[in-house]
Enzyme design. Structure first.
Site, short mmCIF file in Angstrom:
data_model
loop_
_atom_site.label_atom_id
_atom_site.label_comp_id
_atom_site.label_asym_id
_atom_site.label_seq_id
_atom_site.Cartn_x
_atom_site.Cartn_y
_atom_site.Cartn_z
N ARG A 1 27.20 25.19 31.18
CA ARG A 1 26.09 25.52 30.28
C ARG A 1 26.55 26.15 28.96
NH1 ARG A 1 23.26 26.61 35.48
NH2 ARG A 1 21.38 25.32 35.50
N VAL B 1 37.34 31.59 36.53
CA VAL B 1 38.24 31.20 35.44
C VAL B 1 37.52 31.46 34.12
CG1 VAL B 1 39.51 29.29 34.38
CG2 VAL B 1 39.42 29.51 36.87
N HIS C 1 36.34 24.40 37.60
CA HIS C 1 36.22 23.43 38.68
C HIS C 1 37.60 22.94 39.12
CE1 HIS C 1 32.20 22.71 36.57
NE2 HIS C 1 31.82 23.03 37.79
N GLN D 1 17.24 22.30 43.06
CA GLN D 1 17.58 23.69 42.77
C GLN D 1 17.17 24.12 41.36
OE1 GLN D 1 21.87 22.85 43.51
NE2 GLN D 1 22.24 24.25 41.81
N SER E 1 31.64 27.77 32.02
CA SER E 1 30.41 27.26 32.61
C SER E 1 30.01 25.99 31.87
CB SER E 1 29.30 28.29 32.46
OG SER E 1 28.03 27.69 32.70
N ASP F 1 29.60 32.30 40.91
CA ASP F 1 28.23 32.26 41.44
C ASP F 1 28.20 33.14 42.69
OD1 ASP F 1 26.81 30.04 39.75
OD2 ASP F 1 28.82 29.31 40.15
N TYR G 1 30.20 17.79 34.81
CA TYR G 1 30.56 18.34 33.50
C TYR G 1 31.68 19.36 33.71
CZ TYR G 1 29.89 18.58 28.54
OH TYR G 1 30.09 18.45 27.19
#
Ligand code: AMP
Length: 279
Positions: free
Chosen positions: A187, A176, A37, A61, A185, A150, A32
């Site tokens: 999410r 970013v 990324h 995870q 993100s 992260d 996604y």
């Protein structure tokens, strides 16, 4: 761009590249994909001739009450973004070929993983370490690019690479952000429109903390209180707001060495994290 699903085939291709003298840069993701990324892929390209990206939503995870099933997926769009970014290999395995039915070996980092997200997401970093160790064994990269977004994951994986002598150099990539400052993100998609607007509170609270620090404030409690005030003005629920030593991730009272300010905030649609280093 070659798309490979089989771990054995990916490892074979990596061996061939290494034998022909090529360096490999690797960007592990859960898909996604967004501009964050893509920025990692661009950085990866600066380090090596061959860029490998993996997309794998790693079940181990996620906790039992977390968003594994709901985690957003869109392989066609991801594939297009990777092609546009000039990725050479897209490794897209599945749970069945990554975790055999009788998989029984796990990797746990035992110090840095116990605080921050590790305290509220039990087993999360055990899953992260295990999957990244597997991916490193399969892709055998010289470089692995990870996001500073992260922060704890970056530090835990650096520790794993150091303590287990993985032959890879970790490159940290800056976070970013959207135009309003919200960290990109996968999410964010699950925030309601009102929450998406409020989500800027994480960035704003970090800016507030940075301003206090720049103005000479060194008391962790004072800085955390200011952060909390910004979050409390929204519908977001604080999971944690911590100021920890940037190396040990242990709480600090007075900021004398570089310290990581990290926070996690739960909205109805998603739990968001952000951080900054105060130095
Ligand atoms: P994920 O797909 O969320 O597991 O993230 C894959 C990699 O992208 C990790 O190294 C993340 O830290 C990194 N990443 C995620 N969001 C961002 C962002 N907004 N900016 C930079 N890197 C990011």
């Amino acid at each position: 761009m070659k798309i490979i699903s089989s771990p054995e085939e990916m490892q074979k291709q990596a061996r061939l590249l290494i034998q022909s003298g090529e360096d490999i840069s690797f960007v592990p993701t859960m898909g996604y994909l967004h501009a964050g990324h893509v920025s990692l892929m661009k950085i990866a390209r600066e380090y090596a001739d061959t860029v490998v990206v993996s997309i794998f939503v790693n079940p181990s995870q996620f906790g039992p009450n977390e968003d594994l099933a709901a985690y957003p997926r869109d392989f066609e769009r991801d594939e297009k973004l990777c092609r546009e970014a000039g990725v050479d290999f897209l490794f897209y395995p599945n749970s069945e070929n990554m975790y055999l039915d009788d998989h029984s070996l796990w990797l746990s980092e035992e110090a840095l993983s116990t605080v921050l997200c590790g305290a509220s997401r039990h087993g999360h970093f055990r899953g992260v370490c295990t999957i990244v160790a597997k991916l490193l064994n399969i892709v055998q990269p010289d470089f692995m690019v990870l996001g500073e977004k992260d922060a704890q994951q970056l530090r835990v994986l650096r520790r794993m690479v150091r303590d287990l002598n993985f032959h890879v150099e970790i490159i940290a990539a800056p976070t970013v952000r959207e135009a309003d400052g919200v960290a990109m993100s996968s999410r964010n998609k699950y925030l309601t429109p009102a929450e998406r607007k409020e989500a800027v509170c994480l960035f704003q609270s970090l800016e507030k903390a940075k301003a206090l620090f720049a103005g000479g404030e060194r008391g962790a409690e004072k800085i955390k209180a200011a952060v909390r005030t910004v979050i409390k003005a929204t519908s977001g629920k604080v999971d944690y707001i911590e100021i920890v030593d940037d190396e040990t991730l242990q709480p600090v009272q007075t900021l004398e060495k570089p310290a990581l300010l990290a926070l996690a905030v739960k909205f109805s649609g998603a739990r968001l994290i952000d951080n900054t280093v105060l130095r």
